[in-house]
Design an enzyme around this catalytic site. Structure first.
Site, PDB file in Angstrom:
ATOM      1  N   GLY A  88     -22.730   4.832   5.395  1.00 58.75           N
ATOM      2  CA  GLY A  88     -21.806   5.296   4.359  1.00 58.75           C
ATOM      3  C   GLY A  88     -22.302   4.849   2.999  1.00 58.75           C
ATOM      4  O   GLY A  88     -22.182   3.693   2.623  1.00 58.75           O
TER       5      GLY A  88
ATOM      6  N   GLY B  21     -21.362   5.842  -0.081  1.00 58.70           N
ATOM      7  CA  GLY B  21     -20.470   6.353  -1.124  1.00 58.70           C
ATOM      8  C   GLY B  21     -20.437   5.403  -2.301  1.00 58.70           C
ATOM      9  O   GLY B  21     -21.448   4.779  -2.643  1.00 58.70           O
TER      10      GLY B  21
ATOM     11  N   LYS C 119       0.869  -1.173   0.000  1.00 63.46           N
ATOM     12  CA  LYS C 119       0.000   0.000   0.000  1.00 63.46           C
ATOM     13  C   LYS C 119       0.908   1.226   0.000  1.00 63.46           C
ATOM     14  O   LYS C 119       2.060   1.145   0.423  1.00 63.46           O
ATOM     15  CB  LYS C 119      -0.865  -0.019   1.274  1.00 63.46           C
ATOM     16  CG  LYS C 119      -2.131   0.765   1.186  1.00 63.46           C
ATOM     17  CD  LYS C 119      -3.319  -0.075   0.747  1.00 63.46           C
ATOM     18  CE  LYS C 119      -4.571   0.778   0.701  1.00 63.46           C
ATOM     19  NZ  LYS C 119      -5.758   0.014   0.326  1.00 63.46           N
TER      20      LYS C 119
HETATM   21  P1  NAD Z   1     -16.493   6.762  -0.416  1.00 62.04           P
HETATM   22  O1  NAD Z   1     -15.565   7.819   0.052  1.00 62.04           O
HETATM   23  O2  NAD Z   1     -17.011   6.800  -1.807  1.00 62.04           O
HETATM   24  O3  NAD Z   1     -17.781   6.692   0.559  1.00 62.04           O
HETATM   25  C1  NAD Z   1     -17.712   6.818   1.916  1.00 62.04           C
HETATM   26  C2  NAD Z   1     -19.031   7.409   2.388  1.00 62.04           C
HETATM   27  O4  NAD Z   1     -19.042   7.413   3.805  1.00 62.04           O
HETATM   28  C3  NAD Z   1     -19.264   8.848   1.942  1.00 62.04           C
HETATM   29  O5  NAD Z   1     -20.574   8.984   1.413  1.00 62.04           O
HETATM   30  C4  NAD Z   1     -19.112   9.650   3.236  1.00 62.04           C
HETATM   31  O6  NAD Z   1     -19.926  10.816   3.268  1.00 62.04           O
HETATM   32  C5  NAD Z   1     -19.570   8.643   4.256  1.00 62.04           C
HETATM   33  N1  NAD Z   1     -19.081   8.909   5.616  1.00 62.04           N
HETATM   34  C6  NAD Z   1     -17.887   9.404   6.007  1.00 62.04           C
HETATM   35  N2  NAD Z   1     -17.846   9.513   7.332  1.00 62.04           N
HETATM   36  C7  NAD Z   1     -19.023   9.046   7.808  1.00 62.04           C
HETATM   37  C8  NAD Z   1     -19.584   8.877   9.091  1.00 62.04           C
HETATM   38  N3  NAD Z   1     -18.915   9.236  10.190  1.00 62.04           N
HETATM   39  N4  NAD Z   1     -20.829   8.364   9.196  1.00 62.04           N
HETATM   40  C9  NAD Z   1     -21.537   8.022   8.100  1.00 62.04           C
HETATM   41  N5  NAD Z   1     -21.056   8.164   6.843  1.00 62.04           N
HETATM   42  C10 NAD Z   1     -19.822   8.663   6.708  1.00 62.04           C
HETATM   43  O7  NAD Z   1     -15.733   5.386  -0.108  1.00 62.04           O
HETATM   44  P2  NAD Z   1     -15.986   3.978  -0.791  1.00 62.04           P
HETATM   45  O8  NAD Z   1     -15.080   3.824  -1.952  1.00 62.04           O
HETATM   46  O9  NAD Z   1     -17.450   3.749  -0.940  1.00 62.04           O
HETATM   47  O10 NAD Z   1     -15.420   2.996   0.340  1.00 62.04           O
HETATM   48  C11 NAD Z   1     -16.148   2.775   1.540  1.00 62.04           C
HETATM   49  C12 NAD Z   1     -15.329   1.942   2.488  1.00 62.04           C
HETATM   50  O11 NAD Z   1     -15.000   0.689   1.888  1.00 62.04           O
HETATM   51  C13 NAD Z   1     -13.991   2.573   2.865  1.00 62.04           C
HETATM   52  O12 NAD Z   1     -13.696   2.249   4.199  1.00 62.04           O
HETATM   53  C14 NAD Z   1     -12.999   1.877   1.939  1.00 62.04           C
HETATM   54  O13 NAD Z   1     -11.686   1.838   2.493  1.00 62.04           O
HETATM   55  C15 NAD Z   1     -13.597   0.492   1.869  1.00 62.04           C
HETATM   56  N6  NAD Z   1     -13.248  -0.238   0.642  1.00 62.04           N
HETATM   57  C16 NAD Z   1     -13.557   0.294  -0.572  1.00 62.04           C
HETATM   58  C17 NAD Z   1     -13.235  -0.408  -1.735  1.00 62.04           C
HETATM   59  C18 NAD Z   1     -13.598   0.134  -3.095  1.00 62.04           C
HETATM   60  O14 NAD Z   1     -13.521  -0.609  -4.080  1.00 62.04           O
HETATM   61  N7  NAD Z   1     -13.980   1.383  -3.200  1.00 62.04           N
HETATM   62  C19 NAD Z   1     -12.594  -1.661  -1.646  1.00 62.04           C
HETATM   63  C20 NAD Z   1     -12.311  -2.188  -0.375  1.00 62.04           C
HETATM   64  C21 NAD Z   1     -12.647  -1.463   0.754  1.00 62.04           C
END
Ligand code: NAD
Length: 367
Positions: free
Chosen positions: A194, A196, A94
């Site tokens: 969350g 996102g 990473k």
């Molecule tokens: P993202 O940034 O698109 O979405 C995260 C969402 O969480 C956002 O809408 C944000 O407003 C919300 N958020 C932040 N703080 C918050 C809180 N305190 N309470 C409620 N909501 C909150 O991220 P993502 O790509 O959807 O990833 C989400 C999680 O999954 C992360 O932890 C990431 O590390 C993990 N992850 C993502 C992937 C991927 O392919 N994107 C792969 C493995 C793991």
């Protein structure tokens, strides 16, 4: 100086890297610095027994360099086990770039970072993580081929999040099968924290199956958008950890499973995308098991993204990628049953599978 007689703070001063709590026999840690672009980055290569260390780059405004180092050590270790348990021929790595992605990210900085990645000759392969986009990976691609998650027009696989969401959905269904005897989510109350990139697609899958979906996010506009699109209910309670639900899906931040939250949690299942959900792997893994909550290990069920970017190295095939991601269902079920049989936490059971695979390959490599 004898390190053994020093207190932890003093030890930190004389053993700044190998003395870190998060240091876990990492193979290589690369500190990258470039005066002209302002780049300050750390690449952590945890383990390359199974293959090159693949893992995303996170750009974050860390409070200090210790925090950045700690993050890259923890995240790269997690990647080793994620790829190993998923059956991929990849090691764990990473990178973190210290800075605010909104104000300090420039194409020059990304290219310079790419040059550092290139200098490792493929031992580390990068991809996107928090603060990075597919377009940033395209910029990195200008200077190195050791990058994945590039756009489809450049032969990449684009945004991995929908595949991650599919894997989480599979893991959630497997947990339901284990808990209830069948894997349907129809009528189940699912809270997605969350919404996102991953969370929204997860809401879509779960809603389509007839679950009652509650959503929570700090972004009000997103809440309304996702509610309107999928008929989800915006969680209105004061404390979401006390919500009357069947399944809690953490898809925002890490460490949401801790002393405070586990004691309040009413859910029967935890299955979400966020990395490092257990604040303390041992203590909170045990707490959740003792409470009878089925925890689908995060690094196992959120592996869809890594499966997707790995496919880029092999030659991208969407159908094959989805099939591999679907297999998260079988692996999760196996891990939950193993944990039950061996009376260990589900996190430990998943870790054991990963460690055994690495150890087996290490012995083969040394023969
Ligand atoms: P993202 O940034 O698109 O979405 C995260 C969402 O969480 C956002 O809408 C944000 O407003 C919300 N958020 C932040 N703080 C918050 C809180 N305190 N309470 C409620 N909501 C909150 O991220 P993502 O790509 O959807 O990833 C989400 C999680 O999954 C992360 O932890 C990431 O590390 C993990 N992850 C993502 C992937 C991927 O392919 N994107 C792969 C493995 C793991």
């Amino acid at each position: 100086m004898n390190a053994e007689i020093l207190n932890p703070n003093e030890l930190k001063k004389v053993a700044p890297v190998f003395g870190q709590l998060s240091f876990d026999n990492h193979e290589q840690i690369v500190f990258c610095n470039d005066k002209d672009t302002g780049l300050k980055a750390i690449i952590g290569i945890h383990n390359t027994v199974l293959g090159p260390a693949l893992g995303g780059t996170r750009m974050w405004a860390y409070n200090n360099e210790w925090e950045a180092l700690n993050d890259v050590l923890r995240l790269s270790r997690g990647m080793t086990f994620k790829s190993a348990v998923t059956g991929l021929n990849l090691g764990g790595g990473k990178a973190v770039i210290i800075g605010d992605a909104k104000t300090q990210k420039t194409p020059e900085l990304m290219r310079k970072f790419g040059e550092f990645v290139d200098s490792l000759s493929g031992k580390y392969i990068t991809a996107e993580d928090v603060g990075m986009t597919t377009a940033d990976m395209d910029t990195v691609r200008e200077v190195t081929k050791h990058v994945t998650g590039i756009s489809e027009r450049l032969g990449g696989s684009g945004n991995p999040s929908p595949v991650t969401a599919y894997g989480v959905y599979m893991g959630m269904k497997a947990a339901a099968k284990y808990k209830y005897g069948n894997d349907t989510l129809q009528g189940k109350k699912v809270l997605v924290q969350g919404i996102g990139h991953v969370g929204e697609t997860l809401v879509e899958y779960v809603a389509k199956e007839g679950a009652e979906v509650f959503i929570a996010d700090i972004n009000q506009a997103r809440l309304e958008e996702v509610r309107d699109k999928y008929g989800a209910i915006i969680y209105g309670g004061e404390d979401l950890y006390t919500a009357d639900i069947d399944i809690y899906a953490p898809c925002a931040l890490g460490a949401t499973l801790n002393d405070v939250t586990i004691s309040k949690l009413n859910a029967a299942i935890v299955a979400g995308a966020a990395n490092n959900q257990l604040e303390n792997e041992q203590i909170h893994g045990r707490m959740i098991r003792e409470k009878g909550i089925v925890y689908a290990p995060d690094f196992l069920i959120n592996a869809g993204g890594i499966i997707n970017v790995y496919a880029e190295i092999e030659g991208y095939d969407k159908a094959e990628t989805m099939k591999k991601t679907e297999n998260i269902y079988n692996t999760t079920l196996e891990i939950l049953n193993t944990a039950d049989r061996d009376e260990i936490t589900t996190h430990q059971a998943a870790l054991k599978v990963a460690q055994e695979r690495i150890e087996k390959r290490r012995k083969e490599n040394n023969q």
